[in-house]
Design a protein around this motif. Structure first.
Motif, PDB file in Angstrom:
ATOM      1  N   ASP A   3       0.802  -1.213   0.000  1.00 10.28           N
ATOM      2  CA  ASP A   3       0.000   0.000   0.000  1.00 10.28           C
ATOM      3  C   ASP A   3       0.841   1.273   0.000  1.00 10.28           C
ATOM      4  OD1 ASP A   3       0.954  -0.352   2.535  1.00 10.28           O
ATOM      5  OD2 ASP A   3      -0.944  -0.016   3.546  1.00 10.28           O
ATOM      6  N   GLN A   4       2.138   1.151  -0.293  1.00 11.76           N
ATOM      7  CA  GLN A   4       2.983   2.327  -0.403  1.00 11.76           C
ATOM      8  C   GLN A   4       2.735   3.003  -1.752  1.00 11.76           C
ATOM      9  OE1 GLN A   4       7.019   1.069   0.190  1.00 11.76           O
ATOM     10  NE2 GLN A   4       6.778   0.866   2.392  1.00 11.76           N
ATOM     11  N   PRO A   5       2.604   4.323  -1.757  1.00 16.07           N
ATOM     12  CA  PRO A   5       2.352   5.019  -3.018  1.00 16.07           C
ATOM     13  C   PRO A   5       3.527   4.935  -3.984  1.00 16.07           C
ATOM     14  CG  PRO A   5       2.507   6.568  -1.187  1.00 16.07           C
ATOM     15  CD  PRO A   5       2.672   5.202  -0.617  1.00 16.07           C
ATOM     16  N   VAL A   6       3.209   5.016  -5.243  1.00 11.00           N
ATOM     17  CA  VAL A   6       4.189   5.045  -6.325  1.00 11.00           C
ATOM     18  C   VAL A   6       4.034   6.387  -7.023  1.00 11.00           C
ATOM     19  CG1 VAL A   6       4.853   4.021  -8.530  1.00 11.00           C
ATOM     20  CG2 VAL A   6       4.098   2.548  -6.649  1.00 11.00           C
ATOM     21  N   THR A   7       5.140   7.043  -7.282  1.00 14.72           N
ATOM     22  CA  THR A   7       5.114   8.340  -7.947  1.00 14.72           C
ATOM     23  C   THR A   7       5.449   8.168  -9.420  1.00 14.72           C
ATOM     24  OG1 THR A   7       5.796   9.427  -5.907  1.00 14.72           O
ATOM     25  CG2 THR A   7       6.114  10.656  -7.955  1.00 14.72           C
ATOM     26  N   THR A  47      -7.908   6.701 -10.321  1.00 16.67           N
ATOM     27  CA  THR A  47      -7.054   7.476  -9.421  1.00 16.67           C
ATOM     28  C   THR A  47      -6.182   8.443 -10.214  1.00 16.67           C
ATOM     29  OG1 THR A  47      -7.028   5.715  -7.774  1.00 16.67           O
ATOM     30  CG2 THR A  47      -5.242   7.339  -7.658  1.00 16.67           C
ATOM     31  N   ILE A  48      -5.575   7.961 -11.279  1.00 15.94           N
ATOM     32  CA  ILE A  48      -4.743   8.827 -12.127  1.00 15.94           C
ATOM     33  C   ILE A  48      -5.593   9.937 -12.726  1.00 15.94           C
ATOM     34  CG2 ILE A  48      -3.405   8.926 -14.280  1.00 15.94           C
ATOM     35  CD1 ILE A  48      -2.465   6.022 -13.565  1.00 15.94           C
ATOM     36  N   SER A  49      -6.747   9.588 -13.245  1.00 18.21           N
ATOM     37  CA  SER A  49      -7.636  10.571 -13.853  1.00 18.21           C
ATOM     38  C   SER A  49      -8.047  11.641 -12.852  1.00 18.21           C
ATOM     39  CB  SER A  49      -8.873   9.866 -14.424  1.00 18.21           C
ATOM     40  OG  SER A  49      -9.716  10.791 -15.044  1.00 18.21           O
ATOM     41  N   GLY A  50      -8.428  11.235 -11.652  1.00 25.35           N
ATOM     42  CA  GLY A  50      -8.824  12.196 -10.624  1.00 25.35           C
ATOM     43  C   GLY A  50      -7.687  13.101 -10.209  1.00 25.35           C
TER      44      GLY A  50
END
Length: 86
Positions: A3-7, A47-50
């Motif tokens: 659940d770690q974010p990816v940039t 998520t990317i779109s938002g």
């Protein structure tokens, strides 16, 4: 770890063009289900779109279409030509 974010880093032009494409396939048509058959992929796409929608002020500007066209042109030129897709 899971659940770690990816940039992901995009140029402004890339973000603008991707935002428009995502909007078209997710909101303006039923193309998403034809393109992406695994619904699990829809979550990151939304998520990317938002995120792009919240980041890009241009999508609310009156000259949005002109800005989008210019971004597309610059990206095509950077990829080796300005040919329109057929």
């Amino acid at each position: 770890m899971y659940d770690q974010p990816v940039t992901i880093q995009l140029t402004h032009d890339q973000a603008l063009v991707l935002s428009d494409w995502l909007y078209e396939v997710t909101m303006e048509s039923d193309q998403l289900s034809a393109i992406v058959t695994d619904r699990a992929v829809w979550s990151p796409l939304h998520t990317i779109s938002g995120t792009l929608d919240k980041t890009l002020a241009e999508i609310f500007m009156p000259d949005y279409v002109d800005r989008l066209d210019a971004a597309r042109r610059r990206l095509r030129e950077a990829m080796g030509g300005d040919d329109e897709p057929t």
